[in-house]
Write an enzyme that holds these catalytic residues in place. Sequence first.
Site, PDB file in Angstrom:
ATOM      1  N   TYR A   1     -11.734  16.729  43.708  1.00 42.04           N
ATOM      2  CA  TYR A   1     -12.533  15.626  44.249  1.00 42.04           C
ATOM      3  C   TYR A   1     -12.114  14.299  43.607  1.00 42.04           C
ATOM      4  CZ  TYR A   1     -15.774  19.315  45.876  1.00 42.04           C
ATOM      5  OH  TYR A   1     -16.342  20.425  46.462  1.00 42.04           O
ATOM      6  N   SER A   2     -11.741  13.363  44.453  1.00 50.04           N
ATOM      7  CA  SER A   2     -11.288  12.041  43.998  1.00 50.04           C
ATOM      8  C   SER A   2     -10.210  12.152  42.936  1.00 50.04           C
ATOM      9  CB  SER A   2     -12.462  11.198  43.476  1.00 50.04           C
ATOM     10  OG  SER A   2     -13.342  10.840  44.516  1.00 50.04           O
TER      11      SER A   2
END
Length: 341
Positions: free
Chosen positions: A59-60
């Site tokens: 994530y990110s």
Amino acid sequence: MQYVRLGTTGLKVSPICLGMMTYGSPQWRDWVLDEAASRPVVKHAVDLGINFFDTADTYSAGESEVLTGKFVREFCRREEVVIATKVFNPVGMGHAGSSNPLPLAARRPNMDGLSRKRIMHAVDDSLRRLGTDYIDLYQIHRLDRKVTIEEIMEALHDVVKAGKVRYIGASSMYAWQFAKAQQVAKEHGWTRFVTMQNHYNLAYREEEREMIPLCRDQGVGLIPWSPLARGFLAGNRKPGDAVSGETSRAKTDAVALKYYYQDSDFKVVEVLGQLAEAKGVSRATLAYAWLLHKGVTAPIVGASKTWQLDQAVAALQLKLSDDEIAQLEAPYQPHSVLGHT
């Protein structure tokens, strides 16, 4: 907040888990909140009594893990909270998730998957980004079918015995694959999975056929992802969303367009809305309440606004009759299997 056991473990978690994918860097996906915008939402979750936080290395490109660790240190006592993260996908801004992977030509060797090398490297990277010396729940984000179950389960067992991880969990796969992994671990005396993070909501119920009965029989905690079907059940999706979506996520979410746009899915939302209005609650609250009545431990709730957390927590007090549950389930029509590798 009334806390519950995570499966058959002694670990106590809130029956709402905050999904941390929403917090990180908008460079990864344009609807992701940066640190400043994320802080009040996460703080509100803690104030509500939520002590269960689910993130992933992908994530990110790792920034979600960084913020998760930072917020836990800022708002919580580490020994009271449960941090869950995941391993499988590449970690990079060019990778937007399992349903939108990097092209093969852009992948580098040993930078994704579940080889022993990858797991050992990834767990140390996650610990560094989280800023903690252990992970409460380390999950395989998906099953790596190119690696033997023996290699995966032994590597996961070793990170537990090294003190880096307390418990391990799995995510979307076929029930026979999950049963095989558990049996291999049992035969070798290795650590077994205590949770299943699967795809389950009013608009997608295929997991009721085999995976959920298996987990209930074996005492495996259910922590489903996408409990609102990526916002579909909240009523913010309509035919033609790619052009006219009510939110930036609705306009750009190709996964939701692929997963939930059967005519029967819109009928589910219609019935959900009718009963929600009759009960004086939001569609989201009612959709979460249905899941909790189906025996899940804690749905993974994504929230970009504080009031969305209030709607989720309100579900903990909402009682549904058998007739109301049947009413909500009546419009459902079968789907193809969605969410596996």
